[in-house]
Scaffold this motif. Structure first.
Motif, short mmCIF file in Angstrom:
data_model
loop_
_atom_site.label_atom_id
_atom_site.label_comp_id
_atom_site.label_asym_id
_atom_site.label_seq_id
_atom_site.Cartn_x
_atom_site.Cartn_y
_atom_site.Cartn_z
N VAL A 1 6.11 -65.77 42.79
CA VAL A 1 6.22 -65.08 44.08
C VAL A 1 6.04 -63.56 43.96
CG1 VAL A 1 7.62 -66.86 45.17
CG2 VAL A 1 8.73 -65.01 43.92
N ALA A 2 5.89 -63.06 42.75
CA ALA A 2 5.71 -61.62 42.53
C ALA A 2 4.28 -61.20 42.88
CB ALA A 2 5.99 -61.28 41.06
N ASN A 3 4.07 -59.89 43.03
CA ASN A 3 2.73 -59.35 43.29
C ASN A 3 1.95 -59.13 41.99
OD1 ASN A 3 3.23 -59.21 46.04
ND2 ASN A 3 4.16 -57.18 45.84
N ARG A 4 2.70 -58.97 40.89
CA ARG A 4 2.10 -58.72 39.58
C ARG A 4 2.90 -59.47 38.52
NH1 ARG A 4 -1.39 -54.86 40.30
NH2 ARG A 4 -1.87 -54.31 38.17
N VAL A 5 2.26 -59.71 37.39
CA VAL A 5 2.97 -60.23 36.22
C VAL A 5 2.67 -59.29 35.06
CG1 VAL A 5 2.97 -62.66 36.92
CG2 VAL A 5 1.10 -61.79 35.52
N ALA A 6 3.59 -59.24 34.12
CA ALA A 6 3.37 -58.48 32.90
C ALA A 6 2.99 -59.48 31.81
CB ALA A 6 4.63 -57.72 32.51
N SER B 1 -0.56 -55.34 32.67
CA SER B 1 -0.09 -55.74 34.00
C SER B 1 -1.25 -56.41 34.73
CB SER B 1 0.38 -54.51 34.77
OG SER B 1 0.81 -54.87 36.06
N LEU B 2 -0.99 -57.57 35.34
CA LEU B 2 -2.03 -58.30 36.05
C LEU B 2 -1.63 -58.50 37.51
CD1 LEU B 2 -2.64 -61.15 33.44
CD2 LEU B 2 -4.10 -59.18 33.84
N SER B 3 -2.54 -58.14 38.41
CA SER B 3 -2.32 -58.43 39.83
C SER B 3 -2.66 -59.90 40.06
CB SER B 3 -3.24 -57.55 40.70
OG SER B 3 -4.59 -57.95 40.53
N SER B 4 -2.39 -60.42 41.24
CA SER B 4 -2.72 -61.81 41.52
C SER B 4 -4.23 -62.05 41.43
CB SER B 4 -2.16 -62.25 42.88
OG SER B 4 -2.71 -61.46 43.91
N ASP B 5 -5.03 -61.08 41.87
CA ASP B 5 -6.49 -61.22 41.76
C ASP B 5 -6.95 -61.21 40.30
OD1 ASP B 5 -6.75 -61.35 44.52
OD2 ASP B 5 -7.22 -59.21 44.74
N ASP B 6 -6.37 -60.31 39.50
CA ASP B 6 -6.69 -60.27 38.06
C ASP B 6 -6.35 -61.61 37.41
OD1 ASP B 6 -7.34 -57.55 38.29
OD2 ASP B 6 -5.32 -56.90 37.67
N PHE B 7 -5.20 -62.15 37.81
CA PHE B 7 -4.71 -63.40 37.24
C PHE B 7 -5.69 -64.55 37.54
CE2 PHE B 7 -1.89 -67.06 36.77
CZ PHE B 7 -1.17 -66.72 35.64
N VAL B 8 -6.15 -64.63 38.80
CA VAL B 8 -7.10 -65.67 39.19
C VAL B 8 -8.40 -65.53 38.40
CG1 VAL B 8 -8.54 -66.53 41.07
CG2 VAL B 8 -6.13 -66.07 41.47
N ARG B 9 -8.88 -64.28 38.25
CA ARG B 9 -10.12 -64.06 37.49
C ARG B 9 -9.96 -64.49 36.03
NH1 ARG B 9 -10.75 -59.72 40.92
NH2 ARG B 9 -9.57 -58.27 39.64
N GLU B 10 -8.82 -64.18 35.45
CA GLU B 10 -8.63 -64.47 34.03
C GLU B 10 -8.26 -65.92 33.73
OE1 GLU B 10 -6.61 -62.57 30.11
OE2 GLU B 10 -7.05 -61.35 31.86
N LEU C 1 3.61 -64.48 29.95
CA LEU C 1 3.34 -63.97 31.29
C LEU C 1 4.68 -63.89 32.02
CD1 LEU C 1 0.36 -66.37 31.79
CD2 LEU C 1 0.15 -63.88 31.55
N VAL C 2 5.26 -62.71 32.10
CA VAL C 2 6.58 -62.54 32.70
C VAL C 2 6.42 -62.40 34.20
CG1 VAL C 2 8.67 -61.14 32.78
CG2 VAL C 2 7.50 -61.49 30.60
N ALA C 3 7.00 -63.36 34.93
CA ALA C 3 6.86 -63.42 36.39
C ALA C 3 8.15 -63.04 37.11
CB ALA C 3 6.44 -64.83 36.81
N GLY C 4 9.18 -62.71 36.38
CA GLY C 4 10.46 -62.32 36.97
C GLY C 4 11.46 -62.07 35.86
N LYS C 5 12.66 -61.67 36.24
CA LYS C 5 13.69 -61.34 35.26
C LYS C 5 13.97 -62.50 34.32
CE LYS C 5 18.52 -60.08 35.02
NZ LYS C 5 19.75 -60.11 35.76
N ASP C 6 14.01 -63.72 34.84
CA ASP C 6 14.35 -64.89 34.03
C ASP C 6 13.27 -65.96 34.06
OD1 ASP C 6 16.88 -63.82 33.39
OD2 ASP C 6 17.68 -64.49 35.30
N LYS C 7 12.04 -65.60 34.44
CA LYS C 7 10.97 -66.59 34.57
C LYS C 7 9.69 -66.07 33.92
CE LYS C 7 8.43 -69.08 38.19
NZ LYS C 7 8.30 -69.24 39.64
N ALA C 8 9.11 -66.91 33.06
CA ALA C 8 7.86 -66.53 32.39
C ALA C 8 7.06 -67.79 32.11
CB ALA C 8 8.16 -65.79 31.09
#
Length: 164
Positions: free
Chosen positions: A112-117, A92-101, A134-141
Motif C-alpha cells: 500500500v506504500a507509494n515507494r519501496v526500498a 528507492s523504487l516508485s510503483s512505476d519503477d517496480f512494475v518496469r523492473e 524489498l521493504v514495503a513497510g516497517k514490518d513487511k518486506a
C-alpha cells in the motif's frame, strides 16, 4: 601564584571534570538503544505470491514458509548461508519503477506504500535467496527467488539491539 590550582599532572580541576564528563558520556552513548536501519533485524517468510511464470512449484514455495533471514551491519545470515559482514546497496523504487523492473504491481503483492526500498547485499560473490530485500513497510518486506515473491515479516526485537 596563579588564581587556578593545578593538579599533580598539571590539569586544572575544571579540565579533569570536563574529561571525566566526556568519557562518561561516550560510554553511556555506546550502550544506548540504536535505531536500526529499515532492513536490519530478523525477517521470517510468511507467505508467497507467484504473479506469473515461475521456476518453482507451489509445493516448493510452501517449503520456504518459516525460513528466516537475519540482516545486521556485522553479519548477514541468509537461510543456511552465513555471509558475515556484507556490502549494502539501497535503491528507492516508485510503483512505476517496480512494475518496469518486476512486471508486477504493488497492488498484486498487497503493498500500500507509494515507494519501496530495495536493499541488495553481497555474499561472498554467491547468488543466494534473500540477497534482495524489498521493504514495503516497517514490518513487511519481500524477497524474490525463481519468480516467486516471498512475503517476510519482521520478527520481534533483536536482543543484541539492547546490549551495551
Amino acid at each position: 601564584m596563579t588564581a587556578r590550582r593545578l593538579s599533580a599532572r598539571g590539569w586544572s580541576p575544571v579540565a579533569w571534570f570536563a574529561a571525566l564528563f566526556l568519557t562518561a558520556g561516550s560510554v553511556l552513548m555506546s550502550c544506548a538503544v540504536k535505531e536500526p536501519a529499515t532492513v536490519e533485524g530478523t525477517w521470517v517468510i510468511t507467505s508467497s505470491v507467484t504473479p506469473g511464470i515461475s521456476a518453482m512449484l507451489p509445493e516448493q514455495a510452501e517449503m520456504w514458509l518459516g525460513q528466516s533471514f537475519q540482516y545486521t551491519p556485522d553479519n548477514v545470515i541468509l537461510g543456511q548461508t552465513q555471509c558475515g559482514p556484507a556490502e549494502w546497496k539501497e535503491t528507492s523504487l516508485s510503483s512505476d519503477d517496480f512494475v518496469r523492473e518486476y512486471h508486477v504491481s504493488f497492488e498484486r503483492l498487497g503493498i500500500v506504500a507509494n515507494r519501496v526500498a530495495r536493499f541488495d547485499v553481497s555474499c561472498h560473490g554467491e547468488h543466494v535467496p534473500g540477497q534482495s530485500v524489498l521493504v514495503a513497510g516497517k514490518d513487511k518486506a519481500f524477497t524474490l527467488w525463481d519468480g516467486v515473491f516471498f512475503k517476510m515479516e519482521k520478527a520481534g526485537p533483536d536482543p543484541q539491539q539492547f546490549a551495551g
